[in-house]
Design an enzyme around this catalytic site. Structure first.
Site, PDB file in Angstrom:
ATOM      1  N   CYS A  58       0.832  -1.207   0.000  1.00 42.48           N
ATOM      2  CA  CYS A  58       0.000   0.000   0.000  1.00 42.48           C
ATOM      3  C   CYS A  58       0.869   1.260   0.000  1.00 42.48           C
ATOM      4  O   CYS A  58       1.533   1.550  -0.981  1.00 42.48           O
ATOM      5  CB  CYS A  58      -0.977  -0.031   1.168  1.00 42.48           C
ATOM      6  SG  CYS A  58      -2.343   1.144   0.994  1.00 42.48           S
ATOM      7  N   HIS A  61      -3.780  -5.455   1.030  1.00 42.53           N
ATOM      8  CA  HIS A  61      -3.516  -5.820   2.427  1.00 42.53           C
ATOM      9  C   HIS A  61      -4.013  -7.246   2.675  1.00 42.53           C
ATOM     10  O   HIS A  61      -5.014  -7.676   2.101  1.00 42.53           O
ATOM     11  CB  HIS A  61      -4.276  -4.891   3.379  1.00 42.53           C
ATOM     12  CG  HIS A  61      -3.787  -3.487   3.401  1.00 42.53           C
ATOM     13  ND1 HIS A  61      -2.655  -3.098   4.078  1.00 42.53           N
ATOM     14  CD2 HIS A  61      -4.287  -2.365   2.821  1.00 42.53           C
ATOM     15  CE1 HIS A  61      -2.481  -1.795   3.926  1.00 42.53           C
ATOM     16  NE2 HIS A  61      -3.451  -1.329   3.165  1.00 42.53           N
TER      17      HIS A  61
END
Length: 512
Positions: free
Chosen positions: A329, A440
């Site tokens: 991310c 994630h």
């Protein structure tokens, strides 16, 4: 409702335990926390964002996480400012003064709406407070402690952490700082994280009950290695203090000042042949087998921190010497050539130079992407081995759009969901030493996680191992163990009697 004498006394864990205790008794039980302040968040199936602690509590209660369990989430961005997430969606950044003095009581309308929906669906609510209900400077606009207890007419258990010291004083002092109506709602005291012979604590229990007029409903022992997701990165300090494992593989996670979603790496840390260390300074990096740049709530500021602290140079030296590097991310965005923030979504910096490992530029937009995803890894040539994976479950939480300045190999293929097209995700450097992704939760997949670890083992001349841990089964065992310990420690019959008595009082009030 569970409140504490301070933050990090174990409210989240004891809420989780009660959810599992009531769930296995056959009750329809649901966790609730009006307002969370944490960078460790989760995305529901509806694409809504909520605090991670309520996700663990939902799992313990046998439920799919839903945003009504945590209607207000504050994600600190720095300089006493936070992004405000209301009912799962960001509504903007606010200073602490703007939020507490002007907005929090408006947000309480959403808290009440969520509670009303949950009360219609469930038999029992286990409600968690935040910090301490005796923070006098915050009480007038507090929406997570006594305002919730009064609204629900809920019995309150006040929890103290004896492991940090001063538990008796903190319980007595907290009760003293509450007003008469609030004190009346506190129906029992709980001592948490007790070590040693509990019989030696009897004089203290007698003192507390005589001094406060409140029963001590339990003394919960300190539980080592619970295996349950933590709410925030405060727990990382405790992990470092307890970290004594010497394993075959060392993975270094860079502990950014605004590190978010650190639970991405819990599954790696639970592996018997892996040591995960959180690195704050260049000298701590050493020579790991893998470096991970994690997510960040303030990517540009954390990128500048890397450069100014010397960590960027230390990481580059490792990569030049053949250490693989992975970005998740915000960490993935840092691997590019530039991060631009023209709307000042995260900071006052218009653009910050990236680390330059991948040919891409990320521009922050005012729209936030929050969605669960299912992805395949059709064959990523990483560090001399091929990583494969099908049906990898994860989620995205980011505000950046990434564009590539040169052709790259994308390691993950995300399947279409909720009207969105299928698409490729992430990027892999040509030499197979560096990759990044927006997803994630990838390492929660048992097979993919073991492949990654085995890749590192093979490079060190170690034999690959079969899958060592089933992540879901391990979490279920952890919930059961936690419930067993807490159920033995608490006077559950007295607690249920208190709950029944106050439920009858509520019904009487409604009849009147």
């Amino acid at each position: 409702m569970l409140m504490g004498t301070s933050s990090h006394v174990g409210k989240s864990i004891l809420t989780t335990a009660l959810c599992r205790i009531f769930y296995r008794e056959g009750q329809r039980v649901v966790p609730f926390k009006a307002q969370n302040m944490a960078l460790n968040s989760y995305v529901t199936k509806d694409g809504l964002e909520m605090g991670r602690a309520q996700v663990a509590q939902a799992e313990a209660a046998g439920l799919e996480p839903m945003v009504d369990m945590n209607p207000v989430l504050l994600k600190p961005t720095g300089n006493s400012r936070s992004q405000v997430i209301l009912a799962g969606r960001p509504i903007g950044n606010m200073s602490a003064r703007e939020y507490h003095a002007g907005y929090s009581l408006e947000a309480f309308a959403e808290v009440k709406a969520a509670l009303q929906r949950l009360q219609q669906q469930f038999d029992t609510l286990v409600v968690e407070g935040a910090g301490s209900p005796a923070e006098v400077n915050l009480k007038s606009h507090d929406i997570v402690n006594m305002r919730v207890a009064k609204y629900l007419h809920a019995p309150v258990l006040l929890i103290a952490d004896i492991d940090r010291g001063g538990a008796l004083a903190s319980l007595v002092g907290t009760l003293e700082l509450l007003d008469e109506e609030e004190r009346a709602l506190v129906k029992g005291l709980v001592i948490n994280k007790f070590r040693g012979d509990v019989s030696l604590f009897t004089p203290a229990v007698d003192f507390l009950e005589a001094k406060t007029g409140k029963p001590v409903l339990g003394i919960v022992p300190y539980i080592e290695e619970m295996g349950i997701d933590d709410e925030d990165s405060v727990s990382l300090e405790e992990r470092d203090e307890k970290q004594e494992k010497r394993a075959d593989i060392r993975i270094a996670v860079i502990e950014l000042p605004k590190l978010s979603n650190f639970t991405d790496f819990d599954a790696l840390a639970d592996e018997p042949d892996v040591e995960v260390t959180y690195v704050r300074r260049p000298l701590e990096l050493g020579s790991p087998d893998l470096i991970i740049l994690p997510g960040s709530k303030n990517t540009t500021e954390d990128l500048l921190f890397l450069c100014e602290s010397g960590l960027e140079r230390a990481i580059r030296t490792c990569v030049e010497n053949g250490t693989p590097l992975v970005g998740i991310c915000g960490g993935y965005q840092m691997l590019g050539e530039e991060i631009a923030d023209p709307h000042h979504v995260e900071s006052e910096h218009g653009a910050v130079k990236g680390l330059g490992y991948l040919p891409m530029k990320t521009t922050f937009a005012e729209t936030k992407h929050t969605r669960q995803v299912t992805a395949d890894c059709p064959g990523m040539e990483f560090f001399g081995c091929t990583l494969l994976g099908r049906g990898l479950k994860g989620y995205e939480i980011h505000m950046g759009e990434t564009k590539f300045s040169a052709p790259v190999r994308h390691p993950f293929y995300i399947h279409a969901a909720k009207g969105e097209p299928s698409r490729w995700d992430g990027a892999l450097r040509e030499d197979g030493l560096v990759f990044g992704t927006y997803i994630h939760g990838l390492f929660d997949d048992d097979a993919f996680r073991r492949q990654l670890i085995n890749t590192l083992r093979i490079h060190k001349g170690l034999r690959p191992l079969a899958i060592q841990r089933n992540r879901n089964q391990a979490k279920e065992r952890a919930y059961e163990h936690l419930a067993d310990v807490v159920e033995r420690a608490l006077d559950m019959e007295k607690l249920k009697a208190i709950m029944a008595e106050m439920a009858e009082e509520r019904r009487e009030e409604e009849r009147v």
